[in-house]
Write a protein that holds these residues in place. Structure first.
Motif, PDB file in Angstrom:
ATOM      1  N   MET A 147       0.819  -1.217   0.000  1.00  0.00           N
ATOM      2  CA  MET A 147       0.000   0.000   0.000  1.00  0.00           C
ATOM      3  C   MET A 147       0.848   1.261   0.000  1.00  0.00           C
ATOM      4  O   MET A 147       0.437   2.296  -0.484  1.00  0.00           O
ATOM      5  CB  MET A 147      -0.954  -0.038   1.196  1.00  0.00           C
ATOM      6  N   PRO A 149       1.788   3.759   2.108  1.00  0.00           N
ATOM      7  CA  PRO A 149       1.165   5.027   2.480  1.00  0.00           C
ATOM      8  C   PRO A 149       2.183   6.159   2.558  1.00  0.00           C
ATOM      9  O   PRO A 149       3.273   5.987   3.109  1.00  0.00           O
ATOM     10  CB  PRO A 149       0.552   4.735   3.853  1.00  0.00           C
ATOM     11  N   TYR A 157      -4.081   4.276   7.114  1.00  0.00           N
ATOM     12  CA  TYR A 157      -3.444   2.962   7.060  1.00  0.00           C
ATOM     13  C   TYR A 157      -3.417   2.322   8.441  1.00  0.00           C
ATOM     14  O   TYR A 157      -3.780   1.140   8.611  1.00  0.00           O
ATOM     15  CB  TYR A 157      -2.021   3.090   6.515  1.00  0.00           C
ATOM     16  N   HIS A 161      -5.051  -1.190   9.552  1.00  0.00           N
ATOM     17  CA  HIS A 161      -4.054  -2.264   9.615  1.00  0.00           C
ATOM     18  C   HIS A 161      -3.271  -2.177  10.923  1.00  0.00           C
ATOM     19  O   HIS A 161      -2.050  -1.994  10.928  1.00  0.00           O
ATOM     20  CB  HIS A 161      -3.108  -2.176   8.418  1.00  0.00           C
TER      21      HIS A 161
END
Length: 764
Positions: A147, A149, A157, A161
């Motif tokens: 991902m 971020p 995020y 997560h």
């Protein structure tokens, strides 16, 4: 006098106490001394090389300050090639990398801490239960979508997560390490760059090699270009050099004696665009095993190169240019150099060349490895028996047919380009078949036996692969026989011309041609078999959908010209393999009584009685089909066994060899599995850059461990094995055990040592 001494002591103690209590007076943190060792221990295993998550490479100060990018290097379906972002090559310094789209992970963002600090905090504050299985929602390996971020995206995020801070899904930094890194980042993350420099002995040899490759003259320039294109991936080490010092060939705008001004072309055979010099540049940063393809240099190698390339009566009258045509056909580009010199140079260090295209950038990911078997042996044709080397007329006919695809990356032309190159390759196979039918029947003399590079073993571990000297494991399903045209084409197609930053057209053409290369190596080997058995063997390698591929893309094999081999007619391939082992002698760098046990004792000589017993027990697991050893179904491709004992500790690789009806296609591998025929190979040492799991089994518990594996019939019984001996990612000692694998390589093959990759470490 005593009073004055006591007074001075009190003042000194007060001063030291005040100094210790003053944060500003704390010793400055050194990146090289304090931070890089922490990153090497806890981060580099996932953040190194092209497949570093978010391109965040933490193996050097350059990588840490470069930061991260959302653009993946490996993306086989992209329609447009992307700009290369090779660290130490394509830019230098944070600002240059910002212009290429990288964002900082070390700079604070207003009132927010730096991205690295926040990622580490998320991991530190949300530890997983020790040695527990990870939650199913944490995706790992090549299936994970990075991902990446940016600082402004971190809060979202972290909310989504919670357990995916850094290090990802693994035992994290110790409290002391965490505090050190936080303090360093809070201080502005200063770095002190300490570049590796050549020692005096290394510098003297570098000067000799650079002088050789930069000699004036067309002949000299052509040889230098060929050597550079064949050694650009090598991590070179010198006779008498410093441990841990490695060098790479590059092209520089500056001559020897001056700082290197690197010319960073996409491929090593692209036009450098200016006057250039071949230079040896020190490899910087942490050495990681997956890219560490070593090559020795020294006085003996220098003399060998001079003998092969500079002692003959030949001359280059003109220099070839650069461009698609010359990249597509190195046989034409370098035709002035005697073929025997080119082939012999590659044979001298054949393990290096096979590693470049088996372990190199092309072989990251399942699609790249789908077209090779999980276990096979590689052999090489004796130069004096190679028609391309010995017959100028044949060579002239063959050379135009040896062009390779991948130079034109027009997406709309994939099919037409592929068909054109396939037809040329097949025309070459026809020419080769007919030419070799006129030669004496192949015999043992057909096989090159010059040194211990003559026999190699390749293991494929689902989405990666490895190469080792010697004949490891039971006689495999297939074998490859390389002649010069096949070895050179494989190297150029998969190492020199493969562009990891290229688009889908380039990568598809490259990998489709790899399928033809495998087929060509198999056909070469089949010529050693009895003529009337070749068709049956080929059919066994191309079952079911493989028949379609044989009809569509492959040429008919020679089933009439006899072989000079005297082999058992009932199973000639196995008989050949067993006779090869018997005849190999010192050429076989890997004598293997464990996997090929023929008597009561199934262990190596020269080890302690304790570990002879260990190997005797472990040998019960190998060379048995999964139909009779059910636990194979639950083992990953590359499992490491760490066996501590009273006489030390050993490390073994337990490799799962998956069986297939055929490996003729890039996609749909799951439909071609024959799981009941899977088997295991056990070998002392680390045979994968990407361990999938590890068991820590004390030597006196190995018999119980083997018993448990033999008796395991279901997931519940296998889970008990993992609970007792498995080293899960959350094990408090995970990093000690994981890095002990690298330590073992350092102890047994010091030049090959490097940090292993844990991106494929599974959640058992």
């Amino acid at each position: 006098m005593v009073h004055r001494f006591l007074a001075a002591a009190v003042i000194l103690l007060a001063s030291l106490t005040a100094h210790a209590q003053d944060p500003a007076a704390s010793p400055a943190i050194s990146y090289t001394r304090d931070i890089q060792p922490i990153l090497t221990e806890k981060c580099v295993a996932c953040h190194a090389c092209n497949d570093a998550a978010c391109q965040l490479n933490l193996g050097s100060a350059e990588g840490a300050t470069r930061g991260a990018s959302k653009v993946p290097v490996y993306q086989g379906d992209r329609s447009t090639a992307v700009t290369p972002t090779r660290i130490f090559y394509d830019a230098s310094g944070p600002e240059a990398w910002r212009r290429k789209g990288f964002y900082s992970v070390l700079d604070a963002q207003g009132s927010q801490a730096a991205l690295m600090a926040r990622m580490l905090e998320l991991g530190h504050d949300n530890p997983l239960p020790p040695n527990s299985k990870l939650p199913d929602n944490i995706v790992l390996g090549l299936n994970r979508t990075n991902m990446c971020p940016m600082p402004g995206e971190f809060d979202a995020y972290a909310a989504a997560h919670k357990h995916e801070g850094m290090p990802l899904a693994v035992t994290g930094l110790t409290d002391a390490q965490y505090a050190t890194v936080k303090r360093w980042i809070a201080a502005g993350a200063p770095v002190d760059q300490q570049a590796i420099q050549a020692s005096p002995k290394e510098a003297a040899q570098i000067a000799e090699w650079e002088a050789l490759l930069n000699r004036p003259g067309s002949t000299e320039a052509l040889v230098a270009r060929w050597l550079y294109e064949h050694l650009f991936l090598a991590h070179i080490y010198f006779t008498g050099g410093e441990p841990g010092h490695f060098f790479q060939w590059v092209r520089s705008r500056t001559p020897s004696g001056q700082p290197i001004d690197l010319i960073a072309t996409r491929r090593p055979d692209d036009d450098p665009g200016s006057v250039f010099y071949y230079r040896l540049m020190a490899v910087q940063g942490v050495i990681v095993h997956k890219t560490h393809i070593t090559y020795p240099m020294g006085p003996a190698k220098l003399a060998r190169v001079k003998q092969l390339f500079y002692s003959g009566d030949w001359h280059a009258t003109a220099l070839p240019g650069y461009g698609p045509r010359h990249r597509a056909n190195p046989f034409e580009t370098f035709q002035a150099i005697p073929a025997v010199a080119r082939y012999q140079f590659m044979l001298d260090n054949a393990e290096y060349f096979v590693r470049t295209f088996i372990r190199g950038p092309v072989c990251r990911g399942q699609i790249a490895t789908d077209v090779i078997r999980d276990h096979f042996w590689a052999l090489f044709q004796e130069p004096a028996r190679d028609r391309y080397v010995t017959d100028a007329a044949y060579r002239a006919k063959a050379t135009p047919l040896l062009e390779m695809p991948g130079q034109d990356d027009n997406v709309g032309s994939i099919l037409s380009l592929w068909l054109a190159y396939r037809d040329k390759r097949n025309a070459y196979e026809d020419l080769r078949r007919d030419a070799y039918a006129d030669m004496p029947p192949p015999s043992w003399a057909t096989l090159w036996a010059g040194n211990d590079n003559a026999l190699l073993t390749i293991f494929r571990h689902f989405d990666s692969a490895s190469v080792n000297k010697g004949l490891i494991g039971d006689v495999p399903t297939t074998m490859w026989l390389f002649d010069y045209p096949l070895l050179e084409r494989t190297y150029y197609q998969l190492a020199v011309n493969f562009d990891v930053y290229g688009n889908v057209a380039h990568q598809a053409q490259t990998r489709l041609y790899f399928d033809l290369i495998r087929n060509g190596a198999e056909i070469n080997f089949l010529r050693l078999m009895p003529a009337d058995k070749r068709g049956k063997l080929l059919d066994s390698w191309y079952q079911n959908s493989g028949k379609v591929k044989m009809w569509l893309d492959y040429q008919k094999i020679d089933t009439s010209t006899p072989s000079g081999m005297q082999l058992n007619e009932h199973d000639p391939k196995r008989d050949f393999g067993l006779k090869l082992i018997q005849r190999a002698g010192t050429l076989n760098a890997s004598p293997d009584p464990i996997n090929r046990c023929t008597g009561a004792y199934c262990s190596r000589t020269g080890i302690s009685e304790e570990f002879k017993n260990v190997e005797q027990s472990l040998s019960r697991l190998v060379s048995r089909p999964a139909a009779g050893l059910k636990v194979i179904d639950r083992l990953p491709e590359a499992t490491m066994l760490r066996i501590p004992g009273k006489s030390g500790r050993m490390v073994y690789s337990l490799l799962r060899n998956r069986a297939h009806t055929n490996v003729a296609f890039l996609l749909g591998e799951a439909y071609r599995y024959v799981p009941g025929l899977d088997s295991l190979t056990l070998w002392p040492g680390v045979l994968s850059s990407y361990p999938n799991f590890m068991f820590n089994v004390p030597a006196d518990q190995v018999p119980a461990f083997v018993d448990a594996l033999e008796q395991s019939r279901d997931q519940a019984s296998f889970d008990k094995i993992v609970e007792r001996w498995g080293v899960r990612r959350t094990n408090p000692q995970f990093w000690d055990f994981f890095h002990d694998l690298s330590t073992y390589i350092q102890e047994t093959e010091p030049q090959e040592a490097g940090v292993l990759d844990m991106n494929r470490y599974e959640n058992l």
